[in-house]
Design a protein around this motif. Structure first.
Motif, mmCIF file in Angstrom:
data_model
loop_
_atom_site.group_PDB
_atom_site.id
_atom_site.type_symbol
_atom_site.label_atom_id
_atom_site.label_comp_id
_atom_site.label_asym_id
_atom_site.label_seq_id
_atom_site.Cartn_x
_atom_site.Cartn_y
_atom_site.Cartn_z
ATOM 1 N N ILE A 6 87.965 54.588 7.803
ATOM 2 C CA ILE A 6 86.634 54.444 7.213
ATOM 3 C C ILE A 6 85.563 54.718 8.263
ATOM 4 O O ILE A 6 84.561 55.380 7.981
ATOM 5 C CB ILE A 6 86.458 53.062 6.559
ATOM 6 N N PHE A 9 85.308 58.380 8.609
ATOM 7 C CA PHE A 9 84.633 58.912 7.425
ATOM 8 C C PHE A 9 83.114 58.746 7.554
ATOM 9 O O PHE A 9 82.357 59.691 7.340
ATOM 10 C CB PHE A 9 85.165 58.211 6.167
ATOM 11 N N VAL A 10 82.657 57.561 7.915
ATOM 12 C CA VAL A 10 81.220 57.296 8.069
ATOM 13 C C VAL A 10 80.621 58.232 9.121
ATOM 14 O O VAL A 10 79.592 58.868 8.899
ATOM 15 C CB VAL A 10 80.959 55.824 8.455
ATOM 16 N N TRP A 13 80.823 61.938 7.683
ATOM 17 C CA TRP A 13 80.080 62.219 6.458
ATOM 18 C C TRP A 13 78.581 61.970 6.640
ATOM 19 O O TRP A 13 77.764 62.753 6.183
ATOM 20 C CB TRP A 13 80.650 61.395 5.294
ATOM 21 N N GLY A 16 74.750 58.467 3.075
ATOM 22 C CA GLY A 16 75.002 57.354 2.175
ATOM 23 C C GLY A 16 73.725 57.003 1.443
ATOM 24 O O GLY A 16 72.635 57.452 1.799
ATOM 25 N N ASN A 65 76.560 53.010 -0.520
ATOM 26 C CA ASN A 65 77.668 53.792 -1.079
ATOM 27 C C ASN A 65 77.720 55.117 -0.342
ATOM 28 O O ASN A 65 76.695 55.790 -0.193
ATOM 29 C CB ASN A 65 77.469 54.066 -2.567
ATOM 30 N N MET A 66 78.917 55.466 0.099
ATOM 31 C CA MET A 66 79.141 56.767 0.721
ATOM 32 C C MET A 66 80.299 57.412 -0.014
ATOM 33 O O MET A 66 81.345 56.786 -0.180
ATOM 34 C CB MET A 66 79.480 56.623 2.202
ATOM 35 N N VAL A 67 80.104 58.658 -0.457
ATOM 36 C CA VAL A 67 81.126 59.347 -1.228
ATOM 37 C C VAL A 67 81.309 60.760 -0.697
ATOM 38 O O VAL A 67 80.337 61.511 -0.566
ATOM 39 C CB VAL A 67 80.748 59.404 -2.727
ATOM 40 N N ASP A 68 82.545 61.112 -0.410
ATOM 41 C CA ASP A 68 82.902 62.493 -0.115
ATOM 42 C C ASP A 68 82.975 63.182 -1.473
ATOM 43 O O ASP A 68 83.891 62.925 -2.260
ATOM 44 C CB ASP A 68 84.250 62.536 0.607
ATOM 45 N N LYS A 73 86.001 60.396 -3.292
ATOM 46 C CA LYS A 73 86.271 59.028 -2.868
ATOM 47 C C LYS A 73 85.405 58.683 -1.681
ATOM 48 O O LYS A 73 84.841 59.554 -1.033
ATOM 49 C CB LYS A 73 87.746 58.799 -2.575
ATOM 50 N N GLY A 74 85.300 57.390 -1.419
ATOM 51 C CA GLY A 74 84.458 56.920 -0.333
ATOM 52 C C GLY A 74 84.573 55.424 -0.192
ATOM 53 O O GLY A 74 85.650 54.859 -0.386
ATOM 54 N N THR A 125 86.781 55.318 -5.605
ATOM 55 C CA THR A 125 87.516 56.518 -6.013
ATOM 56 C C THR A 125 87.142 56.866 -7.442
ATOM 57 O O THR A 125 86.715 56.018 -8.214
ATOM 58 C CB THR A 125 89.053 56.334 -5.944
#
Length: 156
Positions: A6, A9-10, A13, A16, A65-68, A73-74, A125
């Motif tokens: 995670i 990912f942050v 990415w 957010g 909220n963070m989403v790829d 998903k995120g 997801t």
């Protein structure tokens, strides 16, 4: 609280949406400078966030909220946020990292940092995973979709 996956990912990415609440009601604002400071702390650079800052003075509770968008998903992050302005030790400690990541020109615009001490981190997801979709399949489909959208925008 944040796993290494995670945190990666942050940091990769960076984009957010932070939800705050103030006397006028809720506010959701995109921020493109998120970084995982450690396993329990998210941070973003405050550049153009007057409503977010105003709301944090009213109520420090936030959700991010963070989403790829390609993997669909995120993660959802909840916690309490604190603003650290340019004359704080936190600002002095963090500005070199953001300067390295985003360059001098953008770093000059940073007015402060918002640090979020996390109370919870939950995965996000799409329901497509619930019915058997695979990440590679979703990535392919959404990459094709976004590529076609951009080609149309760019006149290609």
């Amino acid at each position: 609280m944040m796993t290494p996956e995670i945190m990666r990912f942050v940091d990769e990415w960076r984009l957010g949406h932070i939800a705050t609440i103030g006397p006028e009601g809720p506010n959701v604002s995109p921020k493109g400078t998120f970084q995982a400071l450690d396993t329990t702390t998210l941070v973003f650079a405050e550049i153009r966030s007057p409503q977010t800052k105003h709301n944090l003075a009213y109520d420090a509770r936030v959700e991010v909220n963070m989403v790829d968008v390609f993997a669909r998903k995120g993660a959802r992050f909840r916690g309490e946020a604190r603003y650290d302005g340019p004359k704080t030790e936190t600002f002095a400690d963090l500005i070199p990292r953001w300067t390295e990541l985003f360059g001098e020109d953008l770093a000059k615009l940073i007015k402060g940092f918002v640090r979020i001490e996390l109370a919870s981190v939950k995965p996000l997801t799409t329901p497509a995973y619930d019915v058997g979709a695979e990440e590679a399949e979703l990535r392919r489909a959404y990459l094709e979709r976004f590529t076609a959208m951009q080609a149309e925008v760019l006149g290609g």
